[in-house]
Write a protein that holds these residues in place. Structure first.
Motif, PDB file in Angstrom:
ATOM      1  N   UNK B  59      27.690  78.187  52.166  1.00  0.00           N
ATOM      2  CA  UNK B  59      27.447  77.514  53.452  1.00  0.00           C
ATOM      3  C   UNK B  59      28.288  76.248  53.556  1.00  0.00           C
ATOM      4  N   UNK B  60      28.433  75.552  52.450  1.00  0.00           N
ATOM      5  CA  UNK B  60      29.264  74.341  52.450  1.00  0.00           C
ATOM      6  C   UNK B  60      30.736  74.709  52.618  1.00  0.00           C
ATOM      7  N   UNK B  63      32.005  75.260  56.140  1.00  0.00           N
ATOM      8  CA  UNK B  63      32.256  74.099  56.987  1.00  0.00           C
ATOM      9  C   UNK B  63      33.686  73.597  56.848  1.00  0.00           C
ATOM     10  N   UNK B  64      34.382  74.024  55.807  1.00  0.00           N
ATOM     11  CA  UNK B  64      35.750  73.566  55.592  1.00  0.00           C
ATOM     12  C   UNK B  64      36.779  74.603  56.011  1.00  0.00           C
ATOM     13  N   UNK B  96      28.880  82.375  70.752  1.00  0.00           N
ATOM     14  CA  UNK B  96      29.267  80.987  71.011  1.00  0.00           C
ATOM     15  C   UNK B  96      30.436  80.921  71.986  1.00  0.00           C
ATOM     16  N   UNK B 330      33.478  76.413  71.879  1.00  0.00           N
ATOM     17  CA  UNK B 330      32.697  75.439  72.647  1.00  0.00           C
ATOM     18  C   UNK B 330      31.463  74.968  71.888  1.00  0.00           C
ATOM     19  N   UNK B 331      31.139  73.704  72.063  1.00  0.00           N
ATOM     20  CA  UNK B 331      29.994  73.143  71.337  1.00  0.00           C
ATOM     21  C   UNK B 331      28.712  73.874  71.707  1.00  0.00           C
ATOM     22  N   UNK B 332      27.835  73.981  70.747  1.00  0.00           N
ATOM     23  CA  UNK B 332      26.565  74.669  70.974  1.00  0.00           C
ATOM     24  C   UNK B 332      26.055  75.248  69.682  1.00  0.00           C
ATOM     25  N   UNK B 333      25.014  76.046  69.798  1.00  0.00           N
ATOM     26  CA  UNK B 333      24.428  76.634  68.602  1.00  0.00           C
ATOM     27  C   UNK B 333      23.881  78.002  68.960  1.00  0.00           C
ATOM     28  N   UNK B 348      22.905  81.281  61.686  1.00  0.00           N
ATOM     29  CA  UNK B 348      22.707  80.161  62.593  1.00  0.00           C
ATOM     30  C   UNK B 348      23.959  79.320  62.521  1.00  0.00           C
ATOM     31  N   UNK B 350      26.303  76.258  64.181  1.00  0.00           N
ATOM     32  CA  UNK B 350      26.388  75.107  65.075  1.00  0.00           C
ATOM     33  C   UNK B 350      27.861  74.755  65.217  1.00  0.00           C
ATOM     34  N   UNK B 357      33.481  75.558  61.931  1.00  0.00           N
ATOM     35  CA  UNK B 357      32.040  75.486  62.221  1.00  0.00           C
ATOM     36  C   UNK B 357      31.440  74.204  61.648  1.00  0.00           C
ATOM     37  N   UNK B 358      30.554  73.577  62.447  1.00  0.00           N
ATOM     38  CA  UNK B 358      29.916  72.353  61.951  1.00  0.00           C
ATOM     39  C   UNK B 358      28.890  72.697  60.895  1.00  0.00           C
ATOM     40  N   UNK B 359      28.192  73.811  61.111  1.00  0.00           N
ATOM     41  CA  UNK B 359      27.162  74.213  60.150  1.00  0.00           C
ATOM     42  C   UNK B 359      27.007  75.713  60.273  1.00  0.00           C
ATOM     43  N   UNK B 361      24.464  78.563  58.682  1.00  0.00           N
ATOM     44  CA  UNK B 361      23.322  78.851  57.819  1.00  0.00           C
ATOM     45  C   UNK B 361      23.078  80.345  57.837  1.00  0.00           C
TER      46      UNK B 361
END
Lengths: 165, 401
Positions: B59-60, B63-64, B96, B330-333, B348, B350, B357-359, B361
């Motif tokens: 998951x980490x 994000x990169x 998304x 686009x921003x959202x989740x 999930x 975000x 991706x910001x997050x 899960x």
């Protein structure tokens, strides 16, 4: 084709079963709601999350009786820093709803929902392990994925991707 | 040495009990599950799963990475059903983005997902039966699994880590002869399921080891977060493919097997019947496969054809931009769940509006299912723990991520 803009007006959303039920119970516990990409998000007051979960689980009209998931999003350096995210599913009505609770970055803590769903146990331990959010009333709040003596919480945004070397 | 002493220490609760560690290196824990057991003679008093031995921080890592670079990571989560994870991830990103996927791509995804389900259930059946002592079934199951892996290799070039789906469609057209091969497989596979059932379903030893063993009620299964065959084996009729359809599953007709008993045998029957239903879905997918493109018309997201890149400047520019700087989402989740062979697999995601991706899960089905293990085994015999672990079909890669 860009997605439609989210609806955040509580007035327009109060027909949703979960929103209606919560507003009916205690309007102060609902901090806001968002309907985006066919998904319903309700922002819940930090202190009432356990009662909200129990209420939605036992709602006779649309019981959100299954806890799919608990996770967390870190908005560092913004405050409130953490968002705890609960995904509930109604097995009867095939509906989903997402509950969100915002927590401050300094010693984040929230009431555990293990008394509502025993299955929240692992999910809350995972959030505790990877984000350092404490769940009060959890029966066994210990690290679950990382080693017991690990320092730091890897999924926080201020934790480097390659770790500390 | 610090990490050795820091594993959970469990003290026996009574004088006559003792603590037994099963795993992390035990052949019947399907990987690196450690089960801490408090036993009184042969009886299990307390059971505690200890996980995390396979934690890789996926998951980490997500994000990169750019959105399209996450697809290969999703394979590695659950190595028995890589395409299901590919599908769940790309569906979430497509939601998304608000992308429309052409029908042919959707049907191909369904076809490959059901092949994946068969593949995963075959590994489960073989290893589960082997745990309980029926060694022959393993060889039978892997014979058919080999054929499925060859088909995966045919379409994606990889037997296990397929990474075949892309945000916006599918990587490549399936090669010539692929559909014939699948049709051939769908033709003879039901007979093979009969063979497995001949070995197990009526077998008195199998029945004694599984019937009435590791029972769990519907209420407990729901409260503990069980999904998939573990939940349906206890009589809860929910299947996300039918109830919350995705990727055009609403066009397929299939039955959802449900058993009422909630024991190991019930879960076994659910999965065996699912094998047959999956073949039905594959047949329908082959018969009704629509014609048309396999990629969405979204040049800023979907990589252009190689041929076009050689003749058209725009294609070359888009290719360069997608490869070097990804595509902004686009921003959202979103929370997208699919019915994986083990239950509800959910992503999930975000987005903060950038190309990474910001997050991310992953809600893994086994993570929930594993919590039912204590309820199933406490008060039963030690040998039943092995049967119970097999019956919830755990994959540690998915649990630990």
């Amino acid at each position: 084709m860009p997605p439609a803009p989210p609806i955040t007006d509580l007035e327009q959303l109060k027909n949703h079963p979960a929103v209606a039920r919560l507003l009916d119970w205690n309007a102060a516990a609902v901090q806001g709601a968002k309907f985006d990409r066919d998904e319903m998000t309700i922002y819940v007051d930090r202190g009432s999350i356990r009662e909200v979960c129990a209420l939605l689980r036992d709602d006779p009209a649309c019981p959100f009786n299954f806890l799919s998931d608990i996770t967390c999003v870190d908005w560092y350096p913004a405050e409130p820093r953490f968002e705890i995210v609960y995904h509930l599913l109604s097995i009867l009505k095939k509906e989903r709803v997402r509950l969100k609770v915002r927590l401050d970055g300094a010693s984040p803590a929230i009431e555990s929902v293990t008394s509502v769903w025993p299955g929240a146990n692992f999910f809350e331990r995972e959030v505790f392990d990877l984000f350092g959010v404490r769940f009060t009333g959890h029966p066994y709040l210990r690290r679950i994925l990382m080693p017991e003596d690990w320092e730091g919480h890897p999924l926080r945004k201020d934790y480097p991707v390659e770790g500390y070397r | 040495m610090g990490h050795l002493t820091a594993t959970p220490v469990v003290e026996p609760g009574q004088d006559r009990t003792m603590i037994l560690n099963m795993g992390p290196q035990h052949p019947s824990t399907h990987g690196v599950l450690r089960v801490i057991l408090e036993i009184d003679g042969e009886n299990v008093v307390r059971l505690m799963p200890d996980i995390g031995y396979l934690h890789t921080g996926i998951e980490k890592t997500c994000e990169a990475k750019f959105y399209q670079q996450v697809v290969p990571l999703t394979d590695r989560i659950d190595y028995l059903c890589p395409l299901t994870n590919n599908l769940c991830y790309v569906l979430a990103v497509e939601k998304l983005l608000g992308l429309e996927i052409p029908p042919k791509a959707q049907w191909l995804r369904v076809l490959l997902n059901e092949l994946t389900r068969i593949n995963s259930h075959l590994v489960w059946l073989g290893t589960h039966a082997m745990d309980i002592g029926a060694l022959t079934v393993f060889l039978y199951c892997f014979r058919e699994r080999e054929e499925i892996l060859k088909m995966f290799e045919m379409v994606s070039g990889q037997r296990m880590m397929t990474s075949y789906f892309r945000v916006g469609g599918i990587a490549l057209e399936p090669p010539l002869g692929f559909f014939d091969r699948v049709r051939d497989f769908a033709g003879y596979f039901p007979e093979k399921v009969d063979e497995y059932e001949n070995l197990l379903t009526g077998n008195p030893i199998w029945k004694m080891r599984t019937k009435g063993v590791a029972r769990i009620t519907a209420e407990d299964a729901i409260a503990l977060g069980a999904t998939g065959p573990t939940l349906r084996g206890s009589g809860v009729d929910i299947d996300l493919r039918r109830d919350m359809p995705y990727s055009s599953y609403e066009n397929f007709k299939f039955k959802v097997p449900v058993s009422q008993e909630g024991d190991v045998f019930a879960r076994y029957m659910c999965r065996v019947l699912e094998l047959r239903e999956s073949v039905e879905i594959i047949r329908q997918a082959l018969d009704g496969m629509p014609e048309g493109p396999i990629k969405a018309d979204a040049p800023h997201v979907v990589l252009p054809d190689r041929e076009k890149m050689k003749t058209q400047m725009e294609s070359l520019i888009y290719h360069f931009k997608i490869i070097t700087e990804g595509f902004a989402v686009p921003a959202g989740e979103v929370y997208q769940a699919v019915e994986s062979p083990r239950g509800e697999m959910g992503y999930y995601i975000v987005s903060d509006g950038t190309a990474k991706p910001y997050r991310v899960h992953m809600r893994s089905a086994c993570f929930g299912n594993l919590q039912t293990l204590a309820k199933m085994c406490e008060g039963r015999l030690l040998a039943d723990v092995v049967a119970a672990i097999g019956s919830i079909d755990i994959v540690l890669g998915e649990i630990d991520r």
